[in-house]
Design an enzyme around this catalytic site. Sequence first.
Site, PDB file in Angstrom:
ATOM      1  N   TYR A   1      15.975   2.003   9.511  1.00 41.03           N
ATOM      2  CA  TYR A   1      14.584   2.119   9.336  1.00 41.03           C
ATOM      3  C   TYR A   1      13.769   1.528  10.437  1.00 41.03           C
ATOM      4  O   TYR A   1      12.933   2.048  11.077  1.00 41.03           O
ATOM      5  CB  TYR A   1      14.281   1.609   8.012  1.00 41.03           C
ATOM      6  CG  TYR A   1      12.598   1.631   7.931  1.00 41.03           C
ATOM      7  CD1 TYR A   1      12.134   2.706   7.586  1.00 41.03           C
ATOM      8  CD2 TYR A   1      11.774   0.389   7.829  1.00 41.03           C
ATOM      9  CE1 TYR A   1      10.518   2.732   7.530  1.00 41.03           C
ATOM     10  CE2 TYR A   1      10.533   0.379   7.716  1.00 41.03           C
ATOM     11  CZ  TYR A   1       9.784   1.660   7.609  1.00 41.03           C
ATOM     12  OH  TYR A   1       8.442   1.351   7.439  1.00 41.03           O
ATOM     13  N   SER A   8       5.110  -0.605  11.563  1.00 37.73           N
ATOM     14  CA  SER A   8       5.527  -1.731  10.514  1.00 37.73           C
ATOM     15  C   SER A   8       5.974  -2.873  11.157  1.00 37.73           C
ATOM     16  O   SER A   8       6.242  -3.372  12.265  1.00 37.73           O
ATOM     17  CB  SER A   8       6.705  -1.349   9.922  1.00 37.73           C
ATOM     18  OG  SER A   8       7.278  -2.418   9.040  1.00 37.73           O
ATOM     19  N   LYS A  47      11.234   2.840  13.891  1.00 33.54           N
ATOM     20  CA  LYS A  47       9.581   2.503  14.127  1.00 33.54           C
ATOM     21  C   LYS A  47       9.711   1.912  15.614  1.00 33.54           C
ATOM     22  O   LYS A  47       8.825   2.356  16.296  1.00 33.54           O
ATOM     23  CB  LYS A  47       9.233   1.365  13.023  1.00 33.54           C
ATOM     24  CG  LYS A  47       8.977   1.759  11.637  1.00 33.54           C
ATOM     25  CD  LYS A  47       7.978   2.937  11.717  1.00 33.54           C
ATOM     26  CE  LYS A  47       7.658   3.284   9.970  1.00 33.54           C
ATOM     27  NZ  LYS A  47       6.943   4.462  10.241  1.00 33.54           N
TER      28      LYS A  47
HETATM   29  P1  NAD Z   1       5.058   7.148   0.850  1.00 31.92           P
HETATM   30  O1  NAD Z   1       6.434   7.343   0.862  1.00 31.92           O
HETATM   31  O2  NAD Z   1       4.264   6.849   0.006  1.00 31.92           O
HETATM   32  O3  NAD Z   1       4.376   8.243   1.766  1.00 31.92           O
HETATM   33  C1  NAD Z   1       5.220   9.105   2.952  1.00 31.92           C
HETATM   34  C2  NAD Z   1       4.528  10.177   2.723  1.00 31.92           C
HETATM   35  O4  NAD Z   1       5.287  11.142   3.715  1.00 31.92           O
HETATM   36  C3  NAD Z   1       5.092  11.069   1.086  1.00 31.92           C
HETATM   37  O5  NAD Z   1       3.813  11.495   0.810  1.00 31.92           O
HETATM   38  C4  NAD Z   1       5.948  11.968   1.504  1.00 31.92           C
HETATM   39  O6  NAD Z   1       6.197  12.957   0.868  1.00 31.92           O
HETATM   40  C5  NAD Z   1       5.744  12.269   3.020  1.00 31.92           C
HETATM   41  N1  NAD Z   1       6.702  12.954   3.797  1.00 31.92           N
HETATM   42  C6  NAD Z   1       8.042  12.278   3.935  1.00 31.92           C
HETATM   43  N2  NAD Z   1       8.703  13.108   4.800  1.00 31.92           N
HETATM   44  C7  NAD Z   1       8.071  14.108   5.199  1.00 31.92           C
HETATM   45  C8  NAD Z   1       8.158  15.262   5.983  1.00 31.92           C
HETATM   46  N3  NAD Z   1       9.415  15.522   6.690  1.00 31.92           N
HETATM   47  N4  NAD Z   1       7.197  16.175   6.097  1.00 31.92           N
HETATM   48  C9  NAD Z   1       6.323  16.038   5.531  1.00 31.92           C
HETATM   49  N5  NAD Z   1       5.939  14.882   4.845  1.00 31.92           N
HETATM   50  C10 NAD Z   1       6.876  13.940   4.372  1.00 31.92           C
HETATM   51  O7  NAD Z   1       5.160   5.934   1.906  1.00 31.92           O
HETATM   52  P2  NAD Z   1       3.787   4.774   2.384  1.00 31.92           P
HETATM   53  O8  NAD Z   1       3.926   3.546   1.667  1.00 31.92           O
HETATM   54  O9  NAD Z   1       2.586   5.596   2.079  1.00 31.92           O
HETATM   55  O10 NAD Z   1       4.138   4.716   3.871  1.00 31.92           O
HETATM   56  C11 NAD Z   1       3.471   5.384   4.712  1.00 31.92           C
HETATM   57  C12 NAD Z   1       3.843   5.001   6.101  1.00 31.92           C
HETATM   58  O11 NAD Z   1       3.688   3.685   6.409  1.00 31.92           O
HETATM   59  C13 NAD Z   1       5.529   5.431   6.518  1.00 31.92           C
HETATM   60  O12 NAD Z   1       5.552   5.915   7.765  1.00 31.92           O
HETATM   61  C14 NAD Z   1       6.125   3.893   6.476  1.00 31.92           C
HETATM   62  O13 NAD Z   1       7.148   3.884   6.996  1.00 31.92           O
HETATM   63  C15 NAD Z   1       4.754   3.088   6.909  1.00 31.92           C
HETATM   64  N6  NAD Z   1       4.747   1.643   6.420  1.00 31.92           N
HETATM   65  C16 NAD Z   1       4.866   1.442   4.897  1.00 31.92           C
HETATM   66  C17 NAD Z   1       4.946   0.030   4.640  1.00 31.92           C
HETATM   67  C18 NAD Z   1       5.116   0.136   3.120  1.00 31.92           C
HETATM   68  O14 NAD Z   1       5.348  -1.220   2.639  1.00 31.92           O
HETATM   69  N7  NAD Z   1       4.835   0.779   2.309  1.00 31.92           N
HETATM   70  C19 NAD Z   1       4.940  -0.774   5.466  1.00 31.92           C
HETATM   71  C20 NAD Z   1       5.117  -0.632   6.836  1.00 31.92           C
HETATM   72  C21 NAD Z   1       4.923   0.698   7.279  1.00 31.92           C
HETATM   73  C1  WQD Z   2       9.136  -9.277  -0.399  1.00 33.87           C
HETATM   74  C2  WQD Z   2       9.840 -10.924  -0.595  1.00 33.87           C
HETATM   75  C3  WQD Z   2      12.236 -10.568  -0.721  1.00 33.87           C
HETATM   76  C4  WQD Z   2      12.159  -7.698  -4.208  1.00 33.87           C
HETATM   77  C5  WQD Z   2       9.486  -4.491   3.325  1.00 33.87           C
HETATM   78  C6  WQD Z   2      10.262  -3.674   4.359  1.00 33.87           C
HETATM   79  C7  WQD Z   2       9.470  -3.626   5.487  1.00 33.87           C
HETATM   80  C8  WQD Z   2       8.012  -3.044   5.196  1.00 33.87           C
HETATM   81  C9  WQD Z   2       7.533  -3.759   4.080  1.00 33.87           C
HETATM   82  C10 WQD Z   2       8.029  -0.741   5.538  1.00 33.87           C
HETATM   83  C11 WQD Z   2      11.149 -10.837   0.118  1.00 33.87           C
HETATM   84  C12 WQD Z   2      11.467 -10.683  -2.222  1.00 33.87           C
HETATM   85  C13 WQD Z   2      11.588  -8.568  -3.174  1.00 33.87           C
HETATM   86  C14 WQD Z   2      12.708  -8.316  -5.358  1.00 33.87           C
HETATM   87  C15 WQD Z   2      12.523 -10.469  -4.307  1.00 33.87           C
HETATM   88  N1  WQD Z   2       8.145  -1.643   4.864  1.00 33.87           N
HETATM   89  N2  WQD Z   2      11.873  -9.888  -3.310  1.00 33.87           N
HETATM   90  N3  WQD Z   2      12.888  -9.834  -5.283  1.00 33.87           N
HETATM   91  O1  WQD Z   2      11.154  -7.277   2.662  1.00 33.87           O
HETATM   92  O2  WQD Z   2       9.037  -8.043   3.531  1.00 33.87           O
HETATM   93  O3  WQD Z   2       9.418  -5.780   3.678  1.00 33.87           O
HETATM   94  O4  WQD Z   2       8.393  -3.838   2.799  1.00 33.87           O
HETATM   95  O5  WQD Z   2       7.785  -0.829   6.699  1.00 33.87           O
HETATM   96  O6  WQD Z   2      10.006  -2.907   6.301  1.00 33.87           O
HETATM   97  O7  WQD Z   2      11.335  -4.543   4.743  1.00 33.87           O
HETATM   98  O8  WQD Z   2       8.812  -6.619   1.424  1.00 33.87           O
HETATM   99  O9  WQD Z   2       8.489  -6.450  -0.938  1.00 33.87           O
HETATM  100  O10 WQD Z   2      10.933  -5.994  -0.225  1.00 33.87           O
HETATM  101  O11 WQD Z   2      10.141  -8.194  -0.263  1.00 33.87           O
HETATM  102  O12 WQD Z   2      12.450 -11.659  -4.468  1.00 33.87           O
HETATM  103  O13 WQD Z   2      13.039  -7.656  -6.315  1.00 33.87           O
HETATM  104  O14 WQD Z   2      10.180 -10.613  -1.848  1.00 33.87           O
HETATM  105  O15 WQD Z   2      13.516 -11.229  -0.746  1.00 33.87           O
HETATM  106  O16 WQD Z   2      11.261 -12.089   0.429  1.00 33.87           O
HETATM  107  P1  WQD Z   2       9.742  -7.100   3.020  1.00 33.87           P
HETATM  108  P2  WQD Z   2       9.644  -6.799   0.023  1.00 33.87           P
END
Ligand code: NAD
Ligand code: WQD
Length: 334
Positions: A148, A124, A152
Amino acid sequence: MSILVTGGAGYIGSHTCVELLNAGYDVVIADSFANSHPDTIKKVEAITNKTVTHYDVDLLDSSQLDPIFSKHKIDAVIHFAGLKAVGESVEKPLYYYETNLLSTINLCKTMEAHGVYKLVFSSSATVYGMPDQVPLKETAPLSALNPYGRTKIFIEDILRDLAASNDEWRISLLRYFNPIGAHKSGRIGEQPNGIPNNLMPYITQVAAGVREELAVFGADYPTEDGTCIRDYIHVVDLALGHLKAVEKLDSYTGAEAFNLGTGQGYSVLEVISAFEQASGVTIPKRIVERRAGDAPVSYADPSKAEKELQWKAERTLAEMCEDSWRWQSSRSHT
Ligand code: NAD
Ligand code: WQD
């Protein structure tokens, strides 16, 4: 070629499965459904007209993982499974360290035992902490703002150590910026539990009348309109990045990090306005205090992925908003 997708029923995982199936890969999903629903897999099958084998397994129990590798000849693994809620990670750090780290360690041990060495990991942009320079290159210093984010960074370190220990490993560390949007069919998308933490799901729920108004977290940042700037990326572009990462695993040794972003930053107010245009719905909003731990500006330099993975995000912010709205409006009001 068979790909094991952990967390394949989740938001990014399900979109990636669609693209893998469309490209002709066989897909095996391992998911505990801790943050997703088995129905999503049926939807993936309906969209692609292909079948997917899936296992309801918790990666914390490696005895559940092992039989999957015995039964299927897995060529590579895409590892999405894990917990991702920043606020929850502050409240329950041990739960986050245990789940995210142990599930990855169990997975890698099982892969090693079965001679599978190709891995794509969901990292991430949060690993860049509070950036002091943008656009962010993969060489920027890493730091965590919460447990979190630290999971990562720790996992990236573990995977780099693993790759250094045995040169059979080929590991791609994909650093996603801010994924939003949904599949064009409106059948799969992001399904946050309870009150959304992230901007786009909050906006779509306000638009759908589930929530009254959007709180904009701070308008006194040193940006043009005072709100934070992020690099929003369409989840389908992100999914396609995983296909490229899998294809290119053979082209380098060790563990390589790649930014998956568009390289273009948008402010919170710009996203709201793009959403209003795409949906025709006005979003009631109120400026409130800053949210702790928010970086003022974060966006990618995606040139390494462009050059080495031959991947580039193509979908516009307007498309991201249209697709997020189609997904939200096609479901019951949750
Ligand atoms: P999500 O929660 O929709 O998907 C994660 C999946 O993992 C879910 O289906 C959940 O049921 C499964 N899971 C959780 N714990 C588990 C376990 N112990 N065993 C088996 N399955 C398990 O999340 P997402 O948004 O699709 O994110 C996927 C990956 O990408 C995550 O690792 C997250 O940290 C990373 N990521 C997400 C974002 C974002 O903004 N969505 C941004 C950067 C990185
Ligand atoms: C975006 C912008 C908020 C909600 C997060 C995780 C990051 C990654 C992606 C997993 C910011 C603003 C938000 C609201 C707002 N996930 N905001 N009102 O914080 O960039 O990243 O998701 O890895 O780890 O931290 O994304 O969508 O939460 O926020 O004003 O109700 O929107 O302040 O500026 P962020 P976000």
